[in-house]
Design a protein around this motif. Structure first.
Motif, PDB file in Angstrom:
ATOM      1  N   ALA A   4      75.036  62.611 107.919  1.00  0.00           N
ATOM      2  CA  ALA A   4      76.492  62.745 107.903  1.00  0.00           C
ATOM      3  C   ALA A   4      77.134  61.354 107.813  1.00  0.00           C
ATOM      4  O   ALA A   4      76.573  60.380 108.320  1.00  0.00           O
ATOM      5  CB  ALA A   4      76.967  63.452 109.171  1.00  0.00           C
ATOM      6  N   GLN A   7      77.400  59.646 111.137  1.00  0.00           N
ATOM      7  CA  GLN A   7      76.114  59.142 111.627  1.00  0.00           C
ATOM      8  C   GLN A   7      75.784  57.799 110.983  1.00  0.00           C
ATOM      9  O   GLN A   7      75.285  56.902 111.651  1.00  0.00           O
ATOM     10  CB  GLN A   7      74.981  60.119 111.299  1.00  0.00           C
ATOM     11  CG  GLN A   7      74.889  61.314 112.196  1.00  0.00           C
ATOM     12  CD  GLN A   7      73.745  62.196 111.770  1.00  0.00           C
ATOM     13  OE1 GLN A   7      73.752  62.732 110.663  1.00  0.00           O
ATOM     14  NE2 GLN A   7      72.762  62.342 112.640  1.00  0.00           N
ATOM     15  N   GLY A  39      83.705  59.424 102.941  1.00  0.00           N
ATOM     16  CA  GLY A  39      83.807  60.839 102.617  1.00  0.00           C
ATOM     17  C   GLY A  39      84.233  61.125 101.191  1.00  0.00           C
ATOM     18  O   GLY A  39      84.634  62.237 100.868  1.00  0.00           O
ATOM     19  N   GLU A  42      79.179  62.859  98.205  1.00  0.00           N
ATOM     20  CA  GLU A  42      77.900  63.126  98.855  1.00  0.00           C
ATOM     21  C   GLU A  42      76.865  62.163  98.288  1.00  0.00           C
ATOM     22  O   GLU A  42      77.069  61.569  97.223  1.00  0.00           O
ATOM     23  CB  GLU A  42      77.459  64.570  98.585  1.00  0.00           C
ATOM     24  CG  GLU A  42      78.363  65.605  99.215  1.00  0.00           C
ATOM     25  CD  GLU A  42      78.302  65.571 100.739  1.00  0.00           C
ATOM     26  OE1 GLU A  42      77.192  65.445 101.288  1.00  0.00           O
ATOM     27  OE2 GLU A  42      79.366  65.673 101.363  1.00  0.00           O
ATOM     28  N   GLY A  70      77.606  67.807 118.115  1.00  0.00           N
ATOM     29  CA  GLY A  70      77.282  67.517 116.727  1.00  0.00           C
ATOM     30  C   GLY A  70      76.101  66.580 116.609  1.00  0.00           C
ATOM     31  O   GLY A  70      75.545  66.120 117.607  1.00  0.00           O
TER      32      GLY A  70
END
Length: 99
Positions: A4, A7, A39, A42, A70
């Protein structure tokens, strides 16, 4: 477990790495790291694997989402300069006295 953006940012923070340092260590472009962390896109599977591997080699452990929390990260081992003691000093305190 997929990587993520949060992360990735947190792992870099734990290691005190810049986006440039992570990109160099992972063999990807800075734009790849920057865009993923923001963001905007991907990661390709290969890029995600390279970034994750670089962070793990640097000393980060990835945590799965458990118990309603999470996904996360932590240091896999004590950082250099932490309170970890060399193996020869385990029976003494800082003054050299036995514990």
């Amino acid at each position: 477990m997929p990587l993520a953006p949060a992360q990735c940012r947190a792992a870099r923070g734990l290691l005190d790495w810049t986006q440039d340092e992570l990109a160099d260590r992972a063999g990807v472009s800075r734009g790849t790291v920057r865009g993923f962390e923001a963001g905007h896109h991907e990661l390709r599977k290969s890029s995600a694997a390279e970034i994750r591997a670089a962070l793990e080699v640097g000393g980060v452990a990835f945590l799965d989402a458990e118990g309603g929390g999470g996904p996360g990260v932590r240091l896999a081992s004590p950082a250099v300069g932490s309170d970890a003691r060399p193996s020869g000093s385990q029976g003494q305190d800082d003054a050299g006295d036995a514990r």
